[in-house]
Design an enzyme around this catalytic site. Structure first.
Site, mmCIF file in Angstrom:
data_model
loop_
_atom_site.group_PDB
_atom_site.id
_atom_site.type_symbol
_atom_site.label_atom_id
_atom_site.label_comp_id
_atom_site.label_asym_id
_atom_site.label_seq_id
_atom_site.Cartn_x
_atom_site.Cartn_y
_atom_site.Cartn_z
ATOM 1 N N HIS A 1 118.643 58.120 -53.910
ATOM 2 C CA HIS A 1 117.173 57.950 -53.798
ATOM 3 C C HIS A 1 116.534 59.319 -53.542
ATOM 4 C CE1 HIS A 1 113.559 55.414 -52.435
ATOM 5 N NE2 HIS A 1 113.156 56.668 -52.413
ATOM 6 N N HIS B 1 113.035 62.028 -54.565
ATOM 7 C CA HIS B 1 111.775 62.352 -55.230
ATOM 8 C C HIS B 1 111.842 63.820 -55.618
ATOM 9 C CE1 HIS B 1 109.808 58.595 -53.928
ATOM 10 N NE2 HIS B 1 110.621 58.716 -52.891
ATOM 11 N N LYS C 1 112.207 50.403 -60.386
ATOM 12 C CA LYS C 1 111.781 50.490 -58.990
ATOM 13 C C LYS C 1 110.549 49.638 -58.747
ATOM 14 C CE LYS C 1 111.416 52.189 -54.768
ATOM 15 N NZ LYS C 1 111.128 53.533 -54.297
ATOM 16 N N HIS D 1 111.187 49.108 -52.789
ATOM 17 C CA HIS D 1 110.503 49.630 -51.599
ATOM 18 C C HIS D 1 110.086 48.394 -50.813
ATOM 19 C CE1 HIS D 1 108.019 52.639 -49.328
ATOM 20 N NE2 HIS D 1 107.528 51.485 -48.894
ATOM 21 N N HIS E 1 115.932 52.838 -48.547
ATOM 22 C CA HIS E 1 115.605 53.484 -47.267
ATOM 23 C C HIS E 1 115.302 52.483 -46.155
ATOM 24 C CE1 HIS E 1 111.682 52.816 -49.048
ATOM 25 N NE2 HIS E 1 111.700 53.901 -49.780
ATOM 26 N N ASP F 1 115.896 59.941 -49.767
ATOM 27 C CA ASP F 1 114.435 59.816 -49.837
ATOM 28 C C ASP F 1 113.757 61.159 -49.587
ATOM 29 O OD1 ASP F 1 112.054 58.531 -50.348
ATOM 30 O OD2 ASP F 1 111.783 57.821 -48.294
HETATM 31 C C1 NCD Z 1 107.609 58.989 -50.806
HETATM 32 C C2 NCD Z 1 106.880 60.049 -51.626
HETATM 33 O O1 NCD Z 1 106.284 60.955 -51.043
HETATM 34 O O2 NCD Z 1 106.910 59.966 -52.864
HETATM 35 N N1 NCD Z 1 107.191 59.086 -49.440
HETATM 36 C C3 NCD Z 1 107.867 58.645 -48.358
HETATM 37 O O3 NCD Z 1 107.310 58.684 -47.251
HETATM 38 N N2 NCD Z 1 109.108 58.212 -48.451
HETATM 39 C C4 NCD Z 1 107.373 57.632 -51.372
HETATM 40 C C5 NCD Z 1 108.331 56.583 -50.823
HETATM 41 O O4 NCD Z 1 109.523 56.617 -51.068
HETATM 42 O O5 NCD Z 1 107.860 55.689 -50.093
HETATM 43 ZN ZN ZN Z 2 111.292 57.215 -51.686
#
Ligand code: NCD
Ligand code: ZN
Length: 344
Positions: free
Chosen positions: A14, A16, A98, A135, A173, A246
């Site tokens: 996971h 970003h 997702k 999520h 998460h 995450d």
């Molecule tokens: C994530 C993001 O910034 O894209 N932020 C977070 O707090 N984890 C989005 C997500 O996974 O909820």
């Molecule tokens: Zn995330």
């Protein structure tokens, strides 16, 4: 005391990685430790088509360099089409889809307003073996922010697990004892990722001596007993729980603001942080399963053949990483990590 452990190269289930110059800044931090990553599709605009996923994967490969494999995901909307999702899966555009409940978190405005609307998509995914990543938070503003994950289990997830018994679901998460218990008791098609920060901090940390925007993420960290439950799940040796950082970078001005963004940038320290947690739990021998074996097994992929070593060391986390729109503040920045990654 174990001072050096060798593991198969881990993967991040996971992450970003963002796009453009931000992608170029952050991708190498993920690639330094992980061979593969499940890449979240919450770009602006979100990744909803196979063409967009292919193009994004190519940009990630370029930014991360050789030896890193992005595993792409499709962002589900109310309008997602089962045929298009299946086509993308069969042609290798993505391995999973997702679910962002609409307005649950960063860049989720185009998310799903009611899971009933994606029932035909979930039926198709169940049939073809495509993974469903969730999520897990309700978006009902009347539900306390600290209760939104537990409420999601009761209102939505329990029913999804019942209605789609063959669907492979990853509860992403997880942050609560309720989630850890739910996943542990669910059938084998239900798994969860756990972040390093949710294994380390509780909600007090967000308010220690003042407000700490860099520890604000969604789902938000909960009370201390939830962290204890997550630690127990992570070191349990159950293949249902595996690594997902995450990592969610935002420029410092977007975090230190009147309305700061949710997301913790942990890619520069993630594996070291997990090692610290497993060491504190006297469970270093369980780290390889969590980090390198259970994720691939759930996704039906081979584990990585390459090895890395984690060595006990006086390493310190970088405070900040310079990014295209200002610095990005690193999780655990300036703190002793206790571990360093080396080639095995
Ligand atoms: C994530 C993001 O910034 O894209 N932020 C977070 O707090 N984890 C989005 C997500 O996974 O909820
Ligand atoms: Zn995330």
């Amino acid at each position: 005391m174990t001072d050096r452990i060798v593991l198969r190269r881990p993967d991040d289930w996971h992450a970003h990685l963002r796009d453009g110059d931000m992608l170029a800044t952050v991708a190498p931090f993920t690639a330094r430790q992980f061979a593969r990553a499940i890449v979240m599709p919450n770009l602006v605009p979100p990744v909803t088509t196979a063409e967009a996923a292919h193009a994004y994967a190519a940009r990630i490969r370029k930014a991360a360099g050789p030896g890193f494999e992005p595993l792409m995901t499709c962002y589900l909307t109310d309008a997602s089409d089962p045929d298009a999702i299946e086509r993308g899966y069969k042609e290798g555009a993505w391995v999973a889809a997702k679910l962002y409940p609409a307005h649950a978190t960063t860049n989720s405005a185009h998310g799903v307003t009611d899971v009933g609307k994606i029932a035909p998509v979930l039926e198709r995914m169940q049939r073809i073996g495509m993974k469903f990543l969730v999520h897990g938070e309700v978006t009902d503003k009347h539900v306390d922010i600290f209760d939104r994950e537990a409420a999601f289990i009761d209102r939505t997830l329990a029913r999804l697990v019942r209605d789609f018994p063959g669907l492979k679901i990853v509860f992403e998460h997880i942050t609560t004892k309720e989630a850890a218990d739910f996943v542990a008791a669910a059938p084998a098609n239900v798994a969860a990722t756990i972040t390093p920060h949710h294994l380390m901090i509780d909600r007090n940390a967000i308010f220690e001596g003042g407000i700490r925007p860099h520890l604000y993420c969604l789902p938000i960290a909960k009370r201390s007993h939830h962290r204890t439950a997550l630690r127990k799940a992570a070191v349990s040796g159950s293949p249902k729980f595996f690594l997902g950082t995450d990592t969610a970078p935002h420029a410092v001005h977007a975090k230190e603001a009147a309305c700061g963004c949710a997301g913790i940038f942990n890619a520069p320290v993630a594996l070291e942080a997990y090692a610290r947690v497993f060491d504190e739990e006297n469970a270093l021998e369980k780290l390889e399963g969590f980090a390198s074996l259970f994720g691939p097994a759930f996704y039906g992929l081979p584990p990585n053949e390459a090895r890395i070593a984690l060595v006990r060391a006086n390493a310190t986390a970088p405070e900040r990483v310079p990014g295209p729109a200002g610095d990005i503040v690193t999780y655990l920045g300036g703190q002793a990590l206790g571990w360093r990654i080396e080639a095995a």
